[in-house]
Design a protein around this motif. Structure first.
Motif, short mmCIF file in Angstrom:
data_model
loop_
_atom_site.label_atom_id
_atom_site.label_comp_id
_atom_site.label_asym_id
_atom_site.label_seq_id
_atom_site.Cartn_x
_atom_site.Cartn_y
_atom_site.Cartn_z
N MET A 57 6.25 28.65 -11.37
CA MET A 57 5.99 28.82 -12.80
C MET A 57 4.73 28.04 -13.18
SD MET A 57 8.63 30.59 -14.05
CE MET A 57 8.79 30.16 -15.78
N TYR A 58 3.99 28.56 -14.15
CA TYR A 58 2.79 27.87 -14.63
C TYR A 58 3.13 26.66 -15.48
CZ TYR A 58 0.12 32.02 -13.19
OH TYR A 58 -0.45 33.05 -12.48
N TRP A 59 4.30 26.66 -16.10
CA TRP A 59 4.67 25.60 -17.04
C TRP A 59 6.11 25.17 -16.84
CZ3 TRP A 59 0.83 23.77 -20.15
CH2 TRP A 59 -0.27 24.60 -20.36
N ILE A 60 6.37 23.89 -17.09
CA ILE A 60 7.72 23.39 -17.28
C ILE A 60 7.86 23.09 -18.77
CG2 ILE A 60 9.39 21.57 -16.74
CD1 ILE A 60 7.80 21.04 -14.18
N VAL A 61 8.93 23.57 -19.36
CA VAL A 61 9.14 23.41 -20.80
C VAL A 61 10.41 22.59 -21.05
CG1 VAL A 61 9.49 24.58 -23.01
CG2 VAL A 61 8.04 25.63 -21.24
N GLN A 62 10.32 21.67 -22.00
CA GLN A 62 11.50 20.92 -22.42
C GLN A 62 11.60 20.93 -23.94
OE1 GLN A 62 14.09 19.29 -20.52
NE2 GLN A 62 14.84 19.65 -22.59
N ASP A 63 12.55 21.68 -24.46
CA ASP A 63 12.78 21.71 -25.91
C ASP A 63 13.62 20.52 -26.32
OD1 ASP A 63 11.44 24.18 -26.27
OD2 ASP A 63 13.24 25.27 -25.62
N ALA A 64 13.39 20.03 -27.53
CA ALA A 64 14.22 18.96 -28.07
C ALA A 64 15.59 19.53 -28.44
CB ALA A 64 13.55 18.37 -29.32
N PRO A 65 16.64 18.73 -28.33
CA PRO A 65 17.97 19.19 -28.73
C PRO A 65 17.96 19.71 -30.17
CG PRO A 65 18.14 17.11 -27.56
CD PRO A 65 16.67 17.35 -27.81
N GLY A 66 18.54 20.88 -30.37
CA GLY A 66 18.60 21.46 -31.71
C GLY A 66 17.38 22.26 -32.10
N SER A 67 16.37 22.29 -31.25
CA SER A 67 15.15 23.05 -31.55
C SER A 67 15.20 24.40 -30.85
CB SER A 67 13.92 22.27 -31.09
OG SER A 67 12.73 22.99 -31.35
N ALA A 68 14.91 25.46 -31.57
CA ALA A 68 14.89 26.79 -30.99
C ALA A 68 13.67 26.96 -30.10
CB ALA A 68 14.89 27.85 -32.10
N ARG A 80 18.87 28.08 -20.12
CA ARG A 80 19.67 28.37 -21.30
C ARG A 80 21.15 28.15 -21.04
NH1 ARG A 80 19.83 34.42 -23.44
NH2 ARG A 80 21.41 34.52 -21.79
N ASN A 81 21.63 28.64 -19.89
CA ASN A 81 23.05 28.48 -19.57
C ASN A 81 23.43 27.02 -19.40
OD1 ASN A 81 23.27 31.24 -19.64
ND2 ASN A 81 23.37 31.53 -17.43
N LEU A 82 22.55 26.25 -18.77
CA LEU A 82 22.82 24.83 -18.62
C LEU A 82 22.83 24.13 -19.98
CD1 LEU A 82 20.61 23.97 -15.51
CD2 LEU A 82 23.12 24.05 -15.59
N ARG A 83 21.89 24.51 -20.82
CA ARG A 83 21.80 23.87 -22.13
C ARG A 83 23.04 24.16 -22.96
NH1 ARG A 83 16.52 23.97 -26.12
NH2 ARG A 83 17.46 22.95 -27.92
N THR A 139 25.71 23.96 -8.04
CA THR A 139 25.80 25.24 -7.34
C THR A 139 26.56 26.27 -8.15
OG1 THR A 139 25.83 24.04 -5.22
CG2 THR A 139 26.50 26.35 -5.18
N ALA A 140 27.67 25.87 -8.76
CA ALA A 140 28.48 26.80 -9.53
C ALA A 140 27.69 27.37 -10.71
CB ALA A 140 29.75 26.12 -10.03
N ASP A 141 26.94 26.52 -11.39
CA ASP A 141 26.12 26.98 -12.52
C ASP A 141 25.05 27.96 -12.04
OD1 ASP A 141 27.26 25.30 -14.65
OD2 ASP A 141 26.40 23.64 -13.52
N LYS A 169 23.89 20.49 -20.43
CA LYS A 169 23.28 19.99 -19.20
C LYS A 169 21.78 20.26 -19.20
CE LYS A 169 27.44 21.22 -16.52
NZ LYS A 169 27.93 22.01 -15.35
N TYR A 170 21.06 19.46 -18.41
CA TYR A 170 19.63 19.67 -18.20
C TYR A 170 19.37 19.72 -16.70
CZ TYR A 170 18.93 18.41 -23.11
OH TYR A 170 18.97 18.37 -24.48
N LEU A 171 18.52 20.67 -16.28
CA LEU A 171 18.22 20.80 -14.87
C LEU A 171 17.68 19.51 -14.28
CD1 LEU A 171 17.93 22.56 -12.32
CD2 LEU A 171 15.66 23.24 -13.15
N TYR A 172 16.74 18.87 -14.98
CA TYR A 172 16.13 17.66 -14.44
C TYR A 172 17.16 16.56 -14.24
CZ TYR A 172 16.22 15.25 -18.97
OH TYR A 172 16.61 14.64 -20.11
#
Length: 216
Positions: free
Chosen positions: A92-103, A23-26, A43-45, A30-33
């Motif tokens: 984690m059991y899942w990796i999730v990627q939401d589309a930009p603008g999607s809650a 959430r903070n990256l978004r 590192t700072a993030d 930014k995206y972790l991947y």
């Protein structure tokens, strides 16, 4: 607290922490991947997220420290692919990627549904990258997620599954638009689309029983 409880608490702690990091990256665009695959130092993030996590959830932060000992170890784990590639993700059991603008909660709406793509473990990383990138590019639906290498007691076989979510199962034009774009990505074998209505009702495919709403 016994060992089982400590491990369970650490699992919960990591799940919340990774959610906050994402959430903070978004919020910063930014995206972790992208950071990991681009070799960008974040590192700072990570430290910023962990500091806030420790203030808000001190007991969970202690559990996280108990498992990983330091933020540096979490950073190294993420850089190695945790939370980025299915084959490298064991927390984690899942990796999730939401589309930009999607809650993030949009995938839980009863009107939503998803295409299901099953992959052998050795093919899941490349398949996930295609779906993930297309989701971020707004070529697919509202979100996507993939099962990981963390052993899941709910898994029915050894395959990985990728869910590609659309906002409204009744919007057939949009559902099929997503399906065509998945074909363009190389997913040409027939796949099924399951509504959240069936998922929430606990309905799963059995011999002689079909729970997919669309098949294409």
């Amino acid at each position: 607290m016994d060992e089982v409880d400590s491990e369970a608490l650490a699992d919960v702690a990591y799940g919340i922490f990774e959610h906050l990091l994402t959430r903070n990256l978004r919020e910063k665009g930014k995206y972790l991947y992208a950071l990991v695959e681009g070799g960008v130092d974040f590192t700072a993030d990570l430290n910023e997220t962990f500091a806030g996590f420790g203030e808000e959830y001190p007991q969970l932060a202690d559990a996280l420290n108990g498992r990983f000992e330091s933020v540096d170890k979490i950073y190294a784990m993420l850089c190695a692919g945790e939370g980025v590639l299915p084959s490298k993700t064991t927390q984690m059991y899942w990796i999730v990627q939401d589309a930009p603008g999607s809650a993030p909660e949009a995938i839980e709406d009863e009107h939503a549904g998803k295409w299901l793509i099953f992959q052998e473990p050795e093919a899941a990383d490349d398949a996930w990258k295609k779906v993930r990138d297309a989701t971020v590019s707004l070529d697919l639906g509202i979100s996507a997620k993939v099962s990981t290498a963390k052993p899941n007691p709910d898994s029915r076989d050894s395959r990985r599954v990728i869910y590609v979510y659309t906002k409204d199962w009744a919007d057939e034009a949009d559902v099929m638009r997503v399906r065509e774009n998945l074909k363009n990505l190389g997913f040409v074998d027939r796949i099924g689309y399951k509504r959240n209505l069936e998922t929430f009702a606990g309905e799963y495919a059995q011999k002689g029983k079909r729970v997919t709403y669309y098949s294409a």
